[in-house]
Design an enzyme around this catalytic site. Structure first.
Site, short mmCIF file in Angstrom:
data_model
loop_
_atom_site.label_atom_id
_atom_site.label_comp_id
_atom_site.label_asym_id
_atom_site.label_seq_id
_atom_site.Cartn_x
_atom_site.Cartn_y
_atom_site.Cartn_z
N LYS A 23 84.81 93.99 -17.92
CA LYS A 23 84.53 93.81 -19.35
C LYS A 23 83.13 93.23 -19.56
O LYS A 23 82.34 93.75 -20.35
CB LYS A 23 85.57 92.87 -19.97
CG LYS A 23 85.18 92.32 -21.34
CD LYS A 23 86.21 91.39 -21.94
CE LYS A 23 86.11 89.95 -21.53
NZ LYS A 23 85.12 89.12 -22.25
N ASN A 24 82.83 92.16 -18.85
CA ASN A 24 81.58 91.43 -19.14
C ASN A 24 80.34 92.14 -18.61
O ASN A 24 79.22 91.79 -18.99
CB ASN A 24 81.67 89.99 -18.62
CG ASN A 24 82.62 89.16 -19.47
OD1 ASN A 24 83.03 89.59 -20.55
ND2 ASN A 24 82.97 87.98 -18.99
N ARG A 92 81.73 87.24 -29.74
CA ARG A 92 80.44 86.58 -29.62
C ARG A 92 79.40 87.47 -28.93
O ARG A 92 78.21 87.42 -29.25
CB ARG A 92 80.68 85.31 -28.79
CG ARG A 92 79.69 84.26 -28.96
CD ARG A 92 80.03 83.14 -28.01
NE ARG A 92 78.91 82.87 -27.18
CZ ARG A 92 77.92 82.10 -27.54
NH1 ARG A 92 77.93 81.48 -28.69
NH2 ARG A 92 76.90 81.91 -26.75
N CYS A 116 83.77 78.66 -31.40
CA CYS A 116 84.95 79.41 -31.00
C CYS A 116 85.87 78.44 -30.30
O CYS A 116 85.59 77.26 -30.21
CB CYS A 116 84.57 80.59 -30.10
SG CYS A 116 84.16 80.09 -28.44
N ARG A 121 79.40 76.80 -28.57
CA ARG A 121 78.79 78.02 -27.99
C ARG A 121 77.54 78.47 -28.74
O ARG A 121 77.50 79.52 -29.39
CB ARG A 121 79.81 79.15 -27.90
CG ARG A 121 80.94 78.83 -26.98
CD ARG A 121 81.80 80.02 -26.72
NE ARG A 121 81.28 80.86 -25.66
CZ ARG A 121 81.83 82.01 -25.32
NH1 ARG A 121 82.86 82.47 -25.94
NH2 ARG A 121 81.32 82.71 -24.34
N ASP A 304 85.73 81.22 -15.91
CA ASP A 304 86.76 82.13 -16.43
C ASP A 304 88.03 82.11 -15.58
O ASP A 304 89.06 82.66 -15.99
CB ASP A 304 86.22 83.56 -16.54
CG ASP A 304 85.17 83.69 -17.63
OD1 ASP A 304 85.10 82.79 -18.49
OD2 ASP A 304 84.41 84.67 -17.61
N ILE A 326 81.08 74.05 -17.42
CA ILE A 326 80.32 75.04 -18.20
C ILE A 326 80.61 74.91 -19.70
O ILE A 326 79.70 74.91 -20.52
CB ILE A 326 80.65 76.48 -17.74
CG1 ILE A 326 80.48 76.63 -16.22
CG2 ILE A 326 79.81 77.51 -18.50
CD1 ILE A 326 79.07 76.56 -15.70
N ARG A 396 92.09 91.20 -25.35
CA ARG A 396 90.63 91.30 -25.40
C ARG A 396 90.07 91.63 -24.03
O ARG A 396 88.99 92.20 -23.93
CB ARG A 396 90.02 89.97 -25.86
CG ARG A 396 90.27 89.66 -27.30
CD ARG A 396 89.50 88.45 -27.72
NE ARG A 396 88.07 88.68 -27.52
CZ ARG A 396 87.13 87.80 -27.81
NH1 ARG A 396 87.46 86.64 -28.34
NH2 ARG A 396 85.86 88.06 -27.59
#
Ligand code: EPU
Length: 419
Positions: A23-24, A92, A116, A121, A304, A326, A396
């Site tokens: 995804k990223n 985002r 968020c 962020r 993540d 993070i 998502r």
């Protein structure tokens, strides 16, 4: 229709599962097609809500998109250079259109992302980077208006290695005049994949995956056909699921070289790994050793996977400490795990997890993508039934998770959430 996931814990996962495209990596690469007028094709794009949001974003800008087994964009008809709040608030990463639109049109208007579930962020580093390469930035009515007809390459130094900031500046720098040097760049594999895709479009980039990236501006980019890398976070999540159920699973399309810190930590916890080509056979231990984990920018342990590994450690044989460096606020799974019987105390940026003998099923609420996955993992070992509400967070970013876990023997199904 709202949905929830209903899981009856118990069975160890067995069999084989295939990892989807990332995804990223897909999000910025698809967005970069804005800069290359024509028809681009992307392969291994996962069918996820965030990708559908990107499809809508591109269509609203004027592109023609068809997403079936591949993601095809014709970016020629794009005329609009404004991404409104409605798009950015859903995702985002929509803010990444700023660099791409600026490269194509010399002007872009993009809504400022708000806070968020993970904290404020901010995008201050993105904006600082644009200013360093001569872009004029104004903020009006919640919109960032960026203009720079002739962006001149220059040196950009981030205060910390921001993933989105590096991607945004990298895109804008491709067609700037002269050389852009990005210092303290993020080194994530998704940045490397974006740089490779841009290079195929004709960009001149070196140093991706290192702290300094150099970009020599070119006049124009051309469309490409490109295969997206595997999703290391999805793969890492399956590792935790296998470990927590003491399963024995072969993961196909496993990105071993992107997960060395995660595999190292799980080996410490007692998980057994055997790699053959791009397959990894993973066996969970009978007893999970407690470990300490601190999230770090790549190549460190990914934030993540912080929520998923916290779920695993709730049933370890002793006390573990998981530290989040993070994000300011990424422990929303903790109170929910406590409802399932976990013993966790938050101490500043750390979660102190005392392993318990077992978890017991309950109704729990997810509040972001990765924490929804962590609650499902807990449900896989909890006694009786666990129901994870607000499943749209999971959708998502995890492709067909219910189907993949079912095929490994988990007792899991999606049902309508009535309220
Ligand atoms: N930050 C700032 N100012 C900035 C940019 C970031 O203060 O200008 C802060 C953020 O508030 C955050 C931290 O720095 O606390 C990390 O931000 P970064 O820019 O590195 O991350 P991102 O680009 O917003 C991407 C992933 C996230 C992942 C992070 C960190 C995408 C689309 N998103 O976000 O993925 O957690 O990098 O690795 O690539 C997810 O997939 O669930 C997810 C949240």
């Amino acid at each position: 229709m709202l949905q929830k996931m209903v899981i009856r814990g118990g069975p160890p996962l067995k069999g084989a599962v295939r990892i989807s495209g990332s995804k990223n990596a897909a999000l910025p690469i698809i967005i970069s097609s804005i800069m290359a007028p024509g028809r681009s094709e992307f392969l291994d794009v996962p069918d996820l809500m965030d990708i559908r949001t990107t499809e809508r974003l591109l269509t609203d800008l004027g592109a023609e998109v068809v997403f079936n087994d591949k993601f095809v964009v014709d970016s020629t008809p794009i005329k609009n250079h404004e991404a409104p709040w409605d798009e950015v608030r859903k995702m985002r990463a929509s803010f990444l259109v700023l660099g791409a639109l600026l490269s194509r049109f010399g002007i872009a208007k993009v809504a400022l992302p708000g806070g968020c579930a993970l904290g404020p962020r901010l995008v201050d580093q993105h904006l600082k980077g644009f200013v360093s390469i001569g872009v004029k930035i104004k903020e009006e009515h919640g919109l960032v208006i960026a203009s720079g007809k002739n962006i001149r390459g220059d040196s950009v130094t981030f205060d910390f290695p921001t993933v989105g900031g590096t991607e945004n500046i990298l895109m804008a720098a491709c067609t700037a005049k002269g050389e852009t040097v990005i210092n303290n760049a993020a080194r994530e594999p998704e940045i490397i994949d974006l740089a490779r895709a841009l290079r195929e479009m004709g960009a001149v980039i070196e140093g991706e995956g290192e702290e300094t990236i150099r970009v020599q501006g070119v006049d124009a980019l051309s469309p490409i056909r490109y295969r997206i890398i595997q999703d290391r976070i999805e793969a890492g999540t399956y590792l935790m699921a296998i470990a927590v159920t003491a399963g024995d699973v072969t993961i196909e399309n496993f990105p071993a070289d992107m997960l060395t810190s995660v595999v190292g930590k799980l080996e410490e916890a007692g998980v057994d790994f055997k790699q053959t080509g791009d397959e990894m056979r993973v066996k969970g231990p009978k007893k999970i050793n407690p470990i300490n984990v601190s999230t770090q920018p790549y190549p460190g342990f990914p934030t993540d996977l912080q929520a998923p590994i916290t779920s695993l450690l709730t049933v370890a044989d002793g006390t573990s400490v998981v530290t989040e460096t993070i994000f300011e606020n990424r422990f929303a799974h903790v109170p929910e795990l406590i409802r399932l019987g976990a013993d966790i105390t938050i101490d500043g940026r750390s979660a102190v997890i005392k392993g318990v003998k077992g978890l017991s099923g309950a109704k729990v609420m997810s509040s972001d993508l990765r924490n929804s996955a962590s609650l499902i993992l807990a449900g896989l070992v909890a006694e009786n039934t666990t129901e994870v509400y607000r499943l749209y967070h999971l959708e998502r970013g995890y492709e067909r998770m219910e189907e993949k876990l079912s095929s490994l023997g988990a007792d899991i199904k999606k049902v309508r959430q009535d309220d």
